[in-house]
Scaffold this motif. Structure first.
Motif, mmCIF file in Angstrom:
data_model
loop_
_atom_site.group_PDB
_atom_site.id
_atom_site.type_symbol
_atom_site.label_atom_id
_atom_site.label_comp_id
_atom_site.label_asym_id
_atom_site.label_seq_id
_atom_site.Cartn_x
_atom_site.Cartn_y
_atom_site.Cartn_z
ATOM 1 N N GLU A 292 0.844 -1.191 0.000
ATOM 2 C CA GLU A 292 0.000 0.000 0.000
ATOM 3 C C GLU A 292 0.885 1.248 0.000
ATOM 4 O O GLU A 292 2.070 1.199 0.333
ATOM 5 N N GLU A 293 0.290 2.375 -0.385
ATOM 6 C CA GLU A 293 1.061 3.612 -0.504
ATOM 7 C C GLU A 293 1.726 4.005 0.813
ATOM 8 O O GLU A 293 2.822 4.566 0.825
ATOM 9 N N GLU A 294 1.088 3.688 1.935
ATOM 10 C CA GLU A 294 1.638 4.102 3.226
ATOM 11 C C GLU A 294 2.756 3.182 3.716
ATOM 12 O O GLU A 294 3.448 3.500 4.689
ATOM 13 N N ASP A 295 2.956 2.045 3.067
ATOM 14 C CA ASP A 295 4.015 1.127 3.476
ATOM 15 C C ASP A 295 5.376 1.692 3.065
ATOM 16 O O ASP A 295 5.607 1.995 1.889
ATOM 17 N N GLU B 152 7.206 -3.641 6.242
ATOM 18 C CA GLU B 152 5.940 -3.075 6.720
ATOM 19 C C GLU B 152 4.754 -3.741 6.036
ATOM 20 O O GLU B 152 3.736 -4.029 6.660
ATOM 21 N N ARG C 134 2.105 -5.824 8.207
ATOM 22 C CA ARG C 134 0.741 -5.273 8.205
ATOM 23 C C ARG C 134 -0.252 -6.316 7.700
ATOM 24 O O ARG C 134 -1.312 -6.543 8.305
#
Length: 208
Positions: A87-90, A95, A99
């Motif tokens: 995901e973009e936030e990883d 991570e 996650r």
């Protein structure tokens, strides 16, 4: 000692959102047994990561695996490692793997020591997967996310690493014969990308 061997022979812990969209460095994949399907380095692939969870049980180390839910559109019922698309936030493949493992099977990241990685694995569905290897303390309490996982189970690590238990199977898809690695265990059929990553792990042990 196996834990020491793995620490020495695994690849480095990923520090970024690797795998990159374009291939670089060393990678494995479904094409290992099907050369005609070898990926092109100038094409783009969806980055993903899985956790290769080795449980440090006193009676012997095990591998934690999942069975994907039967209703899923892709790979229903197959045996897999916990993980998925980045995901973009990883900020890194680590991570992503941690996650996804927490989301899929409620594995507490605090119980996982990341010790290295395997080669990037390229799938025919155009995913570029980073297998992140972690030692897991057995004091976990797991719960499958019923939307994605139907079962969580463990297999003795020694069984998975023994090449005598790994077979090469084949079948036809659209009239073309394709080959894959498989590791049958009791009622479980571990094959494809998961078996290929386990083969990579077993080769690291043989380096000692």
């Amino acid at each position: 000692m196996l834990t020491k061997t793995l620490r020495q022979n695994l690849g480095p812990i990923p520090k970024d959102v690797s795998p990159a969209l374009n291939l670089n460095g060393t990678f494995r994949g479904d094409h290992d047994l099907n050369p005609a399907s070898a990926p092109l380095r100038d094409e783009t692939y969806t980055p993903a990561a899985v956790l290769v969870p080795i449980v440090l049980r006193n009676e012997g180390m095990t591998m934690l695996l999942t069975r994907r839910a039967a209703h899923l559109a892709k790979h229903p019922g197959q045996i897999s490692f916990p993980g998925g698309r980045a995901e973009e936030e990883d900020l890194s493949a680590v991570e992503t793997a941690l996650r996804e493992s927490e989301e899929e099977i409620s594995l507490n990241p605090d119980l996982v020591e990341i010790v290295g990685s395997l080669n990037t694995y390229i799938t025919v569905t155009r995913y570029s997967v980073t297998p992140v290897v972690g030692f897991v303390q057995p004091s976990f309490s797991l719960r499958p996310e019923i939307g994605e996982v139907s079962e969580i189970f463990e297999v003795p690590l020694a069984f998975l690493l023994d090449e005598k238990n790994r077979k090469k199977h084949s079948g036809f898809h659209n009239g073309i014969e394709r080959f894959w690695y498989a590791i049958p265990y009791n009622d479980y059929y571990i094959w494809g990308a998961t078996a290929g990553m386990i083969k990579d792990l077993s080769e690291r042990v043989l380096l000692e």
